[in-house]
Design a protein around this motif. Structure first.
Motif, PDB file in Angstrom:
ATOM      1  N   ARG A 137      -9.731  -0.287 -14.452  1.00 39.83           N
ATOM      2  CA  ARG A 137      -9.060  -0.158 -15.737  1.00 39.83           C
ATOM      3  C   ARG A 137      -8.965   1.283 -16.021  1.00 39.83           C
ATOM      4  O   ARG A 137      -7.759   1.808 -16.522  1.00 39.83           O
ATOM      5  CB  ARG A 137      -9.837  -0.996 -16.671  1.00 39.83           C
ATOM      6  N   ASP A 176      -5.818  -5.128 -18.443  1.00 39.60           N
ATOM      7  CA  ASP A 176      -5.184  -3.814 -18.209  1.00 39.60           C
ATOM      8  C   ASP A 176      -5.569  -3.206 -16.582  1.00 39.60           C
ATOM      9  O   ASP A 176      -5.325  -2.223 -16.189  1.00 39.60           O
ATOM     10  CB  ASP A 176      -5.286  -2.678 -18.962  1.00 39.60           C
ATOM     11  N   ASP A 198      -5.559  -2.224 -12.936  1.00 40.74           N
ATOM     12  CA  ASP A 198      -4.422  -1.992 -12.172  1.00 40.74           C
ATOM     13  C   ASP A 198      -4.812  -1.198 -11.044  1.00 40.74           C
ATOM     14  O   ASP A 198      -4.937   0.037 -10.801  1.00 40.74           O
ATOM     15  CB  ASP A 198      -3.461  -0.958 -12.967  1.00 40.74           C
ATOM     16  N   GLY A 216      -6.643  -8.376 -13.591  1.00 39.01           N
ATOM     17  CA  GLY A 216      -6.705  -8.415 -15.127  1.00 39.01           C
ATOM     18  C   GLY A 216      -7.035  -9.795 -15.943  1.00 39.01           C
ATOM     19  O   GLY A 216      -6.991  -9.842 -17.047  1.00 39.01           O
TER      20      GLY A 216
END
Length: 651
Positions: A102, A134, A136, A162
């Motif tokens: 994150r 969030d 990624d 996520g």
């Protein structure tokens, strides 16, 4: 049994201690999982660590997995405790760098990864917290490639990232190889390059062997993924550590060679030396002395790390780590036995802040001195200055979190209630030109049975303080020479403006002594006067500490940050725009940029990022003068200095 000595490293809150806890649990070394939030993890054993939920001191623990013993050093993630990370790096065979999916690459992540790359320490990357909103992982991988220029191979791919349903696929292990992987391996492996160019088949076994080989050399970084809190990806990480990091045999042959990487105190205040052994075997009742020292210490107890526990034993062999009791004169960095070429000497940073420490009750002064000296033994960069004339104490620190921890430690362990002055930046002094000074025996301002001649010469920035004696030891005895050298380094702790002197070569050119009357004290007392006279004649200038910085903000905030940085006397090395983000790289004084990250977060609504790392010292503008009060005797004030020295000699 083969051994791997690794460090778990990360920016604060990336999940580093949780990763360590699950490695211990999954390997069967502990039966019950602890949690950072609950304060019951294995490696955060200090009460302050449990209550604050952060790692303060590097701690060592071990597990076994598929016939390999792994000693883990769990390091702090907060910048204020970077010295703990530095001391750990020097004894590692490999490392696991934990990055949050994150938050991505943060300031401490950058600093640690850069030093791992410079030192070529083989490293496995673990992207954690895939379940967070969030998250990624691909963005983290892209940042590592583009910003850190890391050659890496993702071993995993995240599915449903996520969410709580996130899972991982073993791309490499399931015999799926992306085209990028072939290109990366082709840069390192000639056999794969040849087949890749000729479009010949490359087997999975060849790919995996190549990844493992170049990972062990520190040329390639395999990337594993998971969620440490739930255990996702931990078993794969255990296998990855065994396969991708170099092992060493537990071998007791050869001349003893080890290094002290940590000092601690037991509950009954016994000194404990944490040792990394490289070769040979040390046993109970063996005796050692610090290199170039005279005092002999005898080993009274040996403990090794084994499956989450400390076990008492009668020997410690090459390749392993352990805790030794009885080495009471050894300090962090001291060599056990003979030196070894594998012992590394990283230097990440130095404290750049200084603060005065005082106590509410005067009767606690001695407690304060003793408590700080004990902390300085565990952390040599703490650097305590005790002004015996003014009866004041100063310490060098990295930041305010460290200051709070020091206050809590001294309060809980020694019952001392502390006050701190306002934090000040640590400046340094250097000289502009080459000069010399001397004192004749029985001269008008020399009551000592000694004569000395010194030359001082400026060095390049960052070279530090160097001392050379051109006086033959056949003429001037070792005890006199040692007295001069000790006085030189002691004198240079505070220069004309009160700051430490650096980037100077001091040459001891000549000496005269009386074979009957001269003593080491004569040389120890005379040296500061003559040396400071030479430094004064060489003209002193001030140096200020600076950060290397990397700032990123939304494009619309670009003009404001440029003005801010110019007002803070920053210099720019690179500017540009990418993906609607304006970025600047450069150098900035520590004094002017204090708390700018807080200001930046406020006017960019948390979207601005200000990464900094200590860079070094540069010349302070001539119109800016920064001085601090001196402690002890000032050798430049010769009349007062001689009066007090004469009085001390008479007493």
């Amino acid at each position: 049994m083969e051994i791997i000595n690794i460090g778990i490293l990360a920016h604060v809150d990336a999940g580093k201690t949780t990763v360590t806890e699950h490695l211990l649990y999954k390997s069967g070394s502990i039966k019950k999982l602890g949690r950072v939030d609950d304060g019951d993890t294995q490696t955060d054993s200090m009460e302050l660590e449990r209550s604050r939920g952060i790692t303060i001191k590097a701690s060592t623990i071990a597990y076994e997995w598929k016939g390999v013993k792994v000693n883990i050093i769990d390091t702090p993630g907060h910048m204020d405790f970077i010295a703990e990370v530095e001391r750990s790096l020097r004894v590692l065979d490999g490392a696991v760098l934990v990055i949050s999916a994150r938050e991505g690459i943060q300031s401490q992540t950058r600093i640690i990864l850069e030093i791992l790359m410079q030192m070529k320490i083989p490293t496995v990357i673990f992207i954690n917290k895939l379940d967070r909103m969030d998250a990624d992982s691909q963005k983290v991988i892209d940042e590592l490639k583009t910003e850190m220029l890391v050659k890496l191979v993702p071993i995993h791919k995240a599915i449903d990232e996520g969410t709580k349903n996130v899972r991982i696929e073993n791309t490499i292990l399931d015999n799926y190889v992306d085209e990028d992987v072939y290109e990366i391996l082709s840069d390192l492996d000639n056999s794969i390059l040849k087949k890749y160019i000729n479009e010949e088949a490359i087997t999975f076994e060849e790919v995996w062997q190549s990844i493992c080989k170049y990972s062990k050399e520190g040329s390639l970084y395999p990337v594993f993924m998971g969620v440490a809190l739930s255990g996702l990806g931990i078993e794969e990480l255990l296998d990855g550590i065994n396969k991708c990091l170099p092992t060493t045999n537990n071998c007791g042959e050869g001349e003893v060679s080890g290094v002290v990487y940590k000092i601690a105190r037991s509950n009954d205040n016994q000194k404990l030396a944490y040792i990394r052994m490289y070769r040979g075997t040390i046993k109970l009742r063996d005796t050692f002395k610090v290199m170039e020292g005279e005092t002999i210490d005898k080993i009274t107890k040996i403990q090794v790390f084994r499956n989450g526990k400390l076990c008492e034993t009668n020997k410690l062999m090459g390749g392993d780590m352990g805790i030794i009791s009885g080495l009471n004169h050894f300090r962090i960095g001291d060599i056990i036995g003979s030196p070894n070429e594998k012992i590394k000497n990283p230097s990440l940073t130095r404290p750049t802040l200084r603060v005065k420490v005082s106590v509410h009750e005067k009767e606690n002064k001695n407690k304060l001195f003793n408590g700080l000296l004990e902390l300085a033994e565990e952390d040599p960069l703490l650097e305590c200055d005790i002004d015996l004339i003014e009866n004041e104490v100063y310490i060098s620190i990295f930041g305010e979190i460290q200051m709070e921890i020091i206050k809590d430690l001294l309060s809980s362990k020694h019952g001392i209630d502390l006050n701190f002055s306002e934090v000040m930046t640590i400046y340094k002094e250097t000289i502009i030109q080459k000069e010399s000074a001397s004192a004749n025996m029985f001269g008008r301002t020399n009551p000592f049975y000694a004569a000395v001649d010194f030359e001082v010469e400026p060095l390049k920035r960052g070279e530090g303080l160097k001392y050379v004696s051109q006086v033959s030891s056949g003429y001037l005895s070792k005890s006199f020479q040692n007295a001069v050298e000790e006085a030189v380094f002691q004198t240079c702790r505070q220069g004309i403006y009160g700051w430490e002197i650096t980037d100077v070569l001091i040459t001891f050119k000549d000496a005269i002594y009386d074979s009957v009357m001269s003593t080491p004290s004569d040389f120890r007392n005379l040296t500061p006067m003559v040396l400071m006279e030479a430094i004064y004649k060489a003209k002193v200038k001030l140096l200020e500490p600076i950060y290397e910085f990397h700032l990123k903000v939304p494009n619309e905030a670009g003009s404001r940050v440029v003005v801010d940085l110019q007002n803070m006397r920053a210099t720019f090395s690179e500017t540009g725009s990418m993906d609607n983000q304006f970025y600047i790289k450069g150098y900035i004084p520590i004094e002017t940029s204090k708390n700018y990250n807080i200001k930046l977060a406020s006017f960019t609504e948390g979207k601005g990022i200000f990464y900094t790392k200590f860079y070094g010292y540069i010349d302070l503008p001539e119109d800016v003068i920064k001085s601090k009060s001196k402690y002890g005797l000032d050798p430049l004030n010769k009349r007062k200095y001689l009066l007090q020295k004469s009085s001390a000699i008479k007493n």
